[in-house]
Design a protein around this motif. Sequence first.
Motif, short mmCIF file in Angstrom:
data_model
loop_
_atom_site.label_atom_id
_atom_site.label_comp_id
_atom_site.label_asym_id
_atom_site.label_seq_id
_atom_site.Cartn_x
_atom_site.Cartn_y
_atom_site.Cartn_z
N VAL A 57 -13.73 -16.30 10.00
CA VAL A 57 -13.66 -15.20 9.02
C VAL A 57 -14.30 -15.65 7.72
O VAL A 57 -14.08 -16.77 7.27
CB VAL A 57 -12.18 -14.80 8.79
N SER A 58 -15.09 -14.76 7.10
CA SER A 58 -15.74 -15.09 5.83
C SER A 58 -14.78 -14.88 4.66
O SER A 58 -13.82 -14.10 4.77
CB SER A 58 -16.97 -14.19 5.62
N PRO A 59 -15.01 -15.57 3.54
CA PRO A 59 -14.20 -15.28 2.34
C PRO A 59 -14.39 -13.83 1.92
O PRO A 59 -15.39 -13.19 2.26
CB PRO A 59 -14.79 -16.24 1.29
N ILE A 60 -13.41 -13.31 1.20
CA ILE A 60 -13.54 -11.94 0.68
C ILE A 60 -14.00 -12.01 -0.77
O ILE A 60 -13.76 -12.99 -1.47
CB ILE A 60 -12.22 -11.15 0.81
N LEU A 61 -14.69 -10.97 -1.18
CA LEU A 61 -15.23 -10.91 -2.54
C LEU A 61 -14.24 -10.18 -3.44
O LEU A 61 -13.87 -9.03 -3.19
CB LEU A 61 -16.57 -10.18 -2.53
N GLY A 62 -13.77 -10.86 -4.48
CA GLY A 62 -12.82 -10.26 -5.41
C GLY A 62 -13.52 -9.59 -6.58
O GLY A 62 -14.31 -10.22 -7.27
N ILE A 63 -13.26 -8.30 -6.75
CA ILE A 63 -13.87 -7.53 -7.84
C ILE A 63 -12.78 -6.78 -8.58
O ILE A 63 -11.96 -6.09 -7.96
CB ILE A 63 -14.92 -6.53 -7.31
N ARG A 171 -5.36 -14.94 5.63
CA ARG A 171 -5.50 -16.21 4.89
C ARG A 171 -6.91 -16.45 4.35
O ARG A 171 -7.15 -17.48 3.72
CB ARG A 171 -5.10 -17.38 5.78
N ALA A 172 -7.84 -15.52 4.58
CA ALA A 172 -9.22 -15.72 4.10
C ALA A 172 -9.21 -15.93 2.59
O ALA A 172 -8.57 -15.17 1.85
CB ALA A 172 -10.08 -14.51 4.45
N PRO A 173 -9.91 -16.97 2.10
CA PRO A 173 -9.95 -17.19 0.65
C PRO A 173 -10.69 -16.07 -0.07
O PRO A 173 -11.47 -15.34 0.54
CB PRO A 173 -10.70 -18.53 0.52
N ILE A 174 -10.43 -15.95 -1.36
CA ILE A 174 -11.08 -14.89 -2.15
C ILE A 174 -12.00 -15.52 -3.19
O ILE A 174 -11.64 -16.49 -3.85
CB ILE A 174 -10.02 -13.97 -2.80
N LEU A 175 -13.20 -14.96 -3.31
CA LEU A 175 -14.20 -15.45 -4.26
C LEU A 175 -14.14 -14.60 -5.52
O LEU A 175 -14.46 -13.42 -5.50
CB LEU A 175 -15.60 -15.38 -3.63
N LYS A 182 -7.64 -20.12 -2.65
CA LYS A 182 -6.86 -20.03 -1.42
C LYS A 182 -5.83 -18.91 -1.56
O LYS A 182 -5.38 -18.60 -2.65
CB LYS A 182 -6.14 -21.35 -1.14
N ARG A 183 -5.47 -18.35 -0.41
CA ARG A 183 -4.48 -17.26 -0.42
C ARG A 183 -3.36 -17.59 0.55
O ARG A 183 -3.60 -17.79 1.74
CB ARG A 183 -5.14 -15.94 -0.05
N LYS A 184 -2.13 -17.63 0.04
CA LYS A 184 -0.96 -17.88 0.89
C LYS A 184 -0.08 -16.64 0.98
O LYS A 184 0.89 -16.62 1.72
CB LYS A 184 -0.17 -19.07 0.35
N LYS A 185 -0.41 -15.64 0.17
CA LYS A 185 0.30 -14.37 0.25
C LYS A 185 -0.62 -13.26 -0.25
O LYS A 185 -1.65 -13.52 -0.86
CB LYS A 185 1.60 -14.41 -0.54
N GLY A 186 -0.24 -12.04 0.02
CA GLY A 186 -1.03 -10.90 -0.45
C GLY A 186 -1.90 -10.28 0.64
O GLY A 186 -2.35 -10.96 1.56
N VAL A 187 -2.08 -8.96 0.51
CA VAL A 187 -2.96 -8.20 1.40
C VAL A 187 -3.94 -7.46 0.49
O VAL A 187 -3.60 -6.41 -0.05
CB VAL A 187 -2.15 -7.18 2.24
N PRO A 188 -5.14 -8.01 0.28
CA PRO A 188 -6.04 -7.42 -0.72
C PRO A 188 -6.39 -5.96 -0.43
O PRO A 188 -6.69 -5.60 0.71
CB PRO A 188 -7.30 -8.30 -0.61
N GLN A 189 -6.33 -5.14 -1.47
CA GLN A 189 -6.78 -3.75 -1.35
C GLN A 189 -8.29 -3.76 -1.17
O GLN A 189 -8.99 -4.48 -1.85
CB GLN A 189 -6.38 -2.97 -2.60
#
Length: 420
Positions: A57-63, A171-175, A182-189
């Motif tokens: 899985v690729s990292p997710i992009l945080g905006i 668990r995919a990290p967020i950029l 790193k992400r240990k909790k949360g479900v990104p919108q």
Amino acid sequence: MIKRLTSKKNLNDAYLQVFRNKGGAGVDGVSVMELKSLLRTHAKRYTQQIERESYQVSPILGIEIPKSNGKKRMLGIPTVVDRVFQQALHQVLQPIFETDFQKHSYGFRPQRNAHQAVAQSLKNINSGYQCIVDIDLKSFFDEVEHYVLLELIYKKVKCRPTMKLLRSFLRAPILISGKLHKRKKGVPQGSPLSPLLSNILLNELDKELEKRGHRYVRYADDFSIYVRSKKSAKRVGNSIYKFLRDKLRLPINRKKSGIRKPLDFQVLGFGFVPTYKKGEKGKYQLVAEPSKWKEFKTKLKYLTKKTIPASFEERISSINLLVRGWINYFKPASIQAKFKKLEEWLRNRLRYCIWHHWKKPERKRKNLIRLGIDQDQAYAWSRTRMGGWAVAQSPILRTTITVKRLKRKGYVSLLEYYKR
């Protein structure tokens, strides 16, 4: 289950849904327009990796995107390929959990919508349940504990590859601003999975409320409980706070939570006011929140800004799209009374745009003559020192650029949209 997830039909349906939803590119910069050719080349390899539990899985992009209250919220954008497989996973999980979801959960479910949630709120209030326990979950999508959610899903999904894929997405990290977190909790919108996962977790709350016999309404993470007295509201509020904290590991926002009366309560953009109708004492009706009217007017103001580089037809098209969407959403509320004043203001804004577009005095003179103004008056108005907004509200434009003429250009009144 993993075979159903990677079946050709399921993946084709997932691709079409992702393509229809559009959305921005993820960390790899690949857009939805490039997705079809990418899947043609690599889909077989991706599905084999998923089945063998080796898919990366690729990292997710945080905006950060602005909220209506001036604050910002974090949106997590997966790559388009990951979005397809998340959507595919959503499509196999949804039918399994849907049968267990409760009747007063209205968000992100088939044949359910915000209007039904608001109607149930109104029904509860008008049935005498007018002490409302309004609980705001603190940054819900950032606070979901992965282990709590995964345990709930594992009870129904025993497929190891499916669970591993789901865990990888969670668990995919967020950029964020070029830095990986790193992400240990949360479900990104922004993820196709987040609405379903929120419903799976909060269904435990729904079941608890059903078990206790409470009247409630939930739309995603927005929920409220309706009781008859303040004493009951305090007792229920305290016990549900403990349930959320101890069982679901979810914190609440104490500043935004509380016990409300209908006049102080809003749900999904709607407010409640007394009806004042004969024989309906103590009854309430729906209205649009003042902030929603303000937001609507601000958007109309932007679309009728004289300096926007758009033709008049393009402006009208954008306005009609906004008006249609806003009225369709708030149609259950009493909104008609405010239309007249807003309509007059909007038409004057459009006249101002036309006046500004004419620019030079000679062009203004000629256009006024074409609209039926005599030559002397047209000359005088074309050279007026009055400001454009004052001219737009003056009889010279209101009697020439009439509602009938605006309609010929595609303008549709608010009242017409409301009556449709």
